[in-house]
Design a protein around this motif. Structure first.
Motif, PDB file in Angstrom:
ATOM      1  N   GLU A 334       0.758  -1.215   0.029  1.00  0.00           N
ATOM      2  CA  GLU A 334       0.081  -0.128  -0.013  1.00  0.00           C
ATOM      3  C   GLU A 334       0.833   1.258   0.023  1.00  0.00           C
ATOM      4  OE1 GLU A 334      -3.480   2.311   2.773  1.00  0.00           O
ATOM      5  OE2 GLU A 334      -3.247   0.174   3.053  1.00  0.00           O
ATOM      6  N   HIS A 335       1.984   1.272   0.559  1.00  0.00           N
ATOM      7  CA  HIS A 335       2.937   2.362   0.972  1.00  0.00           C
ATOM      8  C   HIS A 335       3.361   2.738  -0.595  1.00  0.00           C
ATOM      9  CE1 HIS A 335       6.059   5.095   2.376  1.00  0.00           C
ATOM     10  NE2 HIS A 335       5.303   5.244   3.362  1.00  0.00           N
ATOM     11  N   ILE A 336       3.915   1.755  -1.060  1.00  0.00           N
ATOM     12  CA  ILE A 336       4.552   1.748  -2.481  1.00  0.00           C
ATOM     13  C   ILE A 336       3.603   2.409  -3.575  1.00  0.00           C
ATOM     14  CG2 ILE A 336       4.405  -0.525  -3.555  1.00  0.00           C
ATOM     15  CD1 ILE A 336       7.311   2.146  -3.800  1.00  0.00           C
ATOM     16  N   VAL A 337       2.208   1.832  -3.463  1.00  0.00           N
ATOM     17  CA  VAL A 337       1.176   2.479  -4.381  1.00  0.00           C
ATOM     18  C   VAL A 337       1.034   3.926  -4.093  1.00  0.00           C
ATOM     19  CG1 VAL A 337      -1.227   2.315  -4.942  1.00  0.00           C
ATOM     20  CG2 VAL A 337       0.273   0.192  -4.835  1.00  0.00           C
ATOM     21  N   ALA A 338       1.084   4.229  -2.873  1.00  0.00           N
ATOM     22  CA  ALA A 338       0.835   5.699  -2.343  1.00  0.00           C
ATOM     23  C   ALA A 338       1.834   6.622  -3.044  1.00  0.00           C
ATOM     24  CB  ALA A 338       0.784   5.633  -0.923  1.00  0.00           C
ATOM     25  N   GLN A 339       3.137   5.903  -2.998  1.00  0.00           N
ATOM     26  CA  GLN A 339       4.329   6.620  -3.547  1.00  0.00           C
ATOM     27  C   GLN A 339       4.090   6.956  -5.081  1.00  0.00           C
ATOM     28  OE1 GLN A 339       7.986   5.263  -1.974  1.00  0.00           O
ATOM     29  NE2 GLN A 339       9.188   6.369  -3.393  1.00  0.00           N
ATOM     30  N   GLU A 340       3.715   5.982  -5.785  1.00  0.00           N
ATOM     31  CA  GLU A 340       3.639   5.979  -7.128  1.00  0.00           C
ATOM     32  C   GLU A 340       2.470   6.844  -7.519  1.00  0.00           C
ATOM     33  OE1 GLU A 340       5.021   3.803 -10.266  1.00  0.00           O
ATOM     34  OE2 GLU A 340       6.173   4.945  -9.057  1.00  0.00           O
ATOM     35  N   LEU A 341       1.314   6.883  -6.820  1.00  0.00           N
ATOM     36  CA  LEU A 341       0.044   7.662  -7.297  1.00  0.00           C
ATOM     37  C   LEU A 341       0.746   9.276  -6.965  1.00  0.00           C
ATOM     38  CD1 LEU A 341      -2.650   5.898  -5.184  1.00  0.00           C
ATOM     39  CD2 LEU A 341      -2.495   6.271  -7.693  1.00  0.00           C
ATOM     40  N   LEU A 342       1.379   9.690  -6.001  1.00  0.00           N
ATOM     41  CA  LEU A 342       1.977  10.944  -6.034  1.00  0.00           C
ATOM     42  C   LEU A 342       2.755  11.514  -7.253  1.00  0.00           C
ATOM     43  CD1 LEU A 342       1.818  13.218  -3.858  1.00  0.00           C
ATOM     44  CD2 LEU A 342       4.120  12.475  -2.865  1.00  0.00           C
ATOM     45  N   THR A 343       3.637  10.532  -7.859  1.00  0.00           N
ATOM     46  CA  THR A 343       4.107  10.979  -8.929  1.00  0.00           C
ATOM     47  C   THR A 343       3.565  11.468 -10.119  1.00  0.00           C
ATOM     48  OG1 THR A 343       4.537   8.757  -9.883  1.00  0.00           O
ATOM     49  CG2 THR A 343       6.061   9.367  -8.133  1.00  0.00           C
ATOM     50  N   ARG A 352      -3.470  12.771  -1.798  1.00  0.00           N
ATOM     51  CA  ARG A 352      -4.003  11.341  -1.841  1.00  0.00           C
ATOM     52  C   ARG A 352      -5.036  11.319  -0.786  1.00  0.00           C
ATOM     53  NH1 ARG A 352       2.014   9.441  -1.323  1.00  0.00           N
ATOM     54  NH2 ARG A 352       1.891  11.058   0.093  1.00  0.00           N
ATOM     55  N   ILE A 353      -6.196  10.478  -0.863  1.00  0.00           N
ATOM     56  CA  ILE A 353      -7.280  10.392  -0.117  1.00  0.00           C
ATOM     57  C   ILE A 353      -7.622   9.071  -0.081  1.00  0.00           C
ATOM     58  CG2 ILE A 353      -9.620  11.120   0.292  1.00  0.00           C
ATOM     59  CD1 ILE A 353      -9.192  13.485  -1.543  1.00  0.00           C
ATOM     60  N   TYR A 354      -8.119   8.468   1.091  1.00  0.00           N
ATOM     61  CA  TYR A 354      -8.695   6.900   1.209  1.00  0.00           C
ATOM     62  C   TYR A 354     -10.277   7.158   1.666  1.00  0.00           C
ATOM     63  CZ  TYR A 354      -8.661   6.901   6.410  1.00  0.00           C
ATOM     64  OH  TYR A 354      -8.735   7.206   7.943  1.00  0.00           O
ATOM     65  N   TRP A 355     -10.972   6.342   1.219  1.00  0.00           N
ATOM     66  CA  TRP A 355     -12.271   6.262   1.646  1.00  0.00           C
ATOM     67  C   TRP A 355     -12.707   5.442   2.950  1.00  0.00           C
ATOM     68  CZ3 TRP A 355     -16.447   2.234   1.361  1.00  0.00           C
ATOM     69  CH2 TRP A 355     -17.527   2.903   1.275  1.00  0.00           C
ATOM     70  N   LYS A 356     -13.622   5.866   3.866  1.00  0.00           N
ATOM     71  CA  LYS A 356     -14.166   5.352   4.883  1.00  0.00           C
ATOM     72  C   LYS A 356     -15.613   5.330   4.835  1.00  0.00           C
ATOM     73  CE  LYS A 356     -13.473   4.897  10.057  1.00  0.00           C
ATOM     74  NZ  LYS A 356     -13.028   3.624   9.765  1.00  0.00           N
TER      75      LYS A 356
END
Length: 447
Positions: A334-343, A352-356
């Motif tokens: 999940e962390h590496i996906v978050a890092q890629e999304l930021l690029t 970046r946002i998550y859903w709850k």
């Protein structure tokens, strides 16, 4: 030299008729100076000023007329004004308030000279030293750690860059590309770490790079704030916070400390300004606009997964796994996906946002919500059968569209899925290596 995507942004900036002085912001050692020197090769004249040095700084103390200042800069650097294109790079600009103030006049009166500025800890020192950039007279660009595609360039694997960018990774080469992505997850995106690893592909040789980065971040703490208590709290977070990467955190007594929620929150916000970490807050929306709920607990994401692996002591786990989703209960994936999304976005405002789910008694969460055109696309990082994606199903029941994304280690595919409430939607099963080209995937497969 790693070919950075940011060069494309700089090319557009250079040619824009609305070009303004450009402020590049980013954490230490993400490659700001190296990027500008590479970009400067397009100019007839390149002048670099470092305002940490008194002779360079004095220019801005003496001259308050921008035309006189430009002439003085050329003389000071022994350059001739020849009518060609000129790029002036002002580094460590935070050491001179007059330099910040005169940027507006580069835009208004001397726009033929292209100006880029940067500075160490610019994001925090702006507040500490009460520096104010001229509103509407400068542009901003965020520079972040390298993406997977930039990592491939850094290790000399340019062939796979092309097939990823063209969405042409066939099943026969999937395992090879996933192996490269696992190496990226292991090493991370800091340019110095990539360059060191590229020499002999030995992760142990990168230890000194990681240590140097971590020491510099801790040494900088006193520059973040004049508050001694806040300095202590920030140091504590920089010591224990890496172990909470990818987690939804609570401020109160964070990391086993005795600090209050208010104290920890203030410290986190200060570290965020240095761009060392981000706090990702949830939304309960399934359509645009995505309104974040800052009363809910945030997810902690650090600037680089390679550093997280090193500090948390899980490099061996990442190195030996065949599926990064098996490491650290899926948090590294999940962390590496978050890092890629930021690029995917050069803007400082990109979040970046998550859903709850906003429903009493419901624990439904989706890892990320990705804004695409007018759609809020749910992105879940999870392997397994489609029926196990219960939170994703709940999101899609409420969403006004029929597109969802699941990131995994398998090959690319698209499933037609039906929720328990009978809604049909298209589930795009996205290999990790395609996260960095998510917009292209959605352009091709979303309505």
């Amino acid at each position: 030299m790693i070919r950075r995507k940011a060069l494309e942004f700089l090319d557009e900036w250079k040619e824009s008729k609305w070009r303004k002085p450009l402020v590049i912001r980013g954490a230490r050692q993400v490659g700001k100076t190296t990027l500008i020197k590479e970009f400067s090769k397009q100019y007839d004249v390149f002048i670099e000023l470092n305002l940490e040095n008194e002779p360079d700084r004095m220019l801005f103390d003496i001259y308050d007329d921008v035309r006189e200042l430009i002439n003085a800069i050329f003389v000071h650097k022994e350059e001739k004004i020849n009518g060609g294109t000129t790029l002036i790079f002002i580094d460590e600009i935070q050491f001179s308030k007059p330099a910040v103030a005169i940027l507006r006049y580069f835009y208004e009166e001397a726009n033929h000279v292209h100006v880029i500025v940067a500075g160490s800890l610019l994001e925090t020192i702006i507040d500490v030293r009460k520096i104010s950039f001229p509103v509407g007279r400068v542009q901003y660009m965020a520079l972040r750690p390298c993406s997977f595609l930039e990592f491939l360039d850094g290790i000399g694997n340019t062939f796979d860059i092309g097939i990823i960018e063209n969405l042409q990774v066939e099943p026969v080469v999937h395992l090879r590309v996933m192996k490269a992505f696992r190496r990226y997850t292991l090493v991370g995106g800091m340019p110095a770490a990539i360059s060191q690893y590229a020499e002999n592909e030995d992760i142990l040789s990168v230890k000194e790079v990681y240590d140097s980065l971590l020491v510099s971040y801790k040494d900088d703490v006193e520059k973040y704030t004049n508050n001694a208590n806040l300095v202590r709290i920030i140091r504590s977070i920089l010591s224990v916070g890496w172990q909470s990467a990818g987690e939804i955190i609570t401020f109160e007594r964070f990391g086993g400390t005795s600090y209050s929620s208010k104290e920890i929150g203030e410290a986190f916000e200060t570290i965020k300004k240095a761009m060392l970490l981000d706090l990702i807050y949830p939304t309960s929306e399934t359509r645009m606009p995505l309104l974040q709920n800052f009363r809910k607990r945030p997810k902690l994401i650090w600037l680089d997964t390679g550093l997280v692996n090193y500090v948390a002591g899980i490099q061996k786990d990442v190195f030996s796994t065949t599926d990064i989703q098996d490491v650290w209960r899926g948090r590294i994936a999940e962390h590496i996906v978050a890092q890629e999304l930021l690029t995917l976005d050069d803007s400082l405002l990109y979040k970046r946002i998550y859903w709850k789910r906003d429903k009493h008694g419901s624990e439904a969460e989706v890892d990320f919500v990705f804004p695409y055109n007018s759609l809020a696309i749910p992105v879940e990082v999870k392997s397994g059968h489609n029926s196990k994606l219960k939170s994703l199903h709940l999101f899609m029941d409420e969403a006004p569209h029929d597109i969802a994304v699941r990131v995994w280690s398998n090959t690319f595919s698209i499933d037609e899925v039906t929720t328990s409430n009978g809604k049909k939607f298209k589930l795009i099963n996205l290999p990790f290596y395609y996260v960095g080209v998510l917009n292209k995937v959605l352009d091709k497969y979303a309505p």
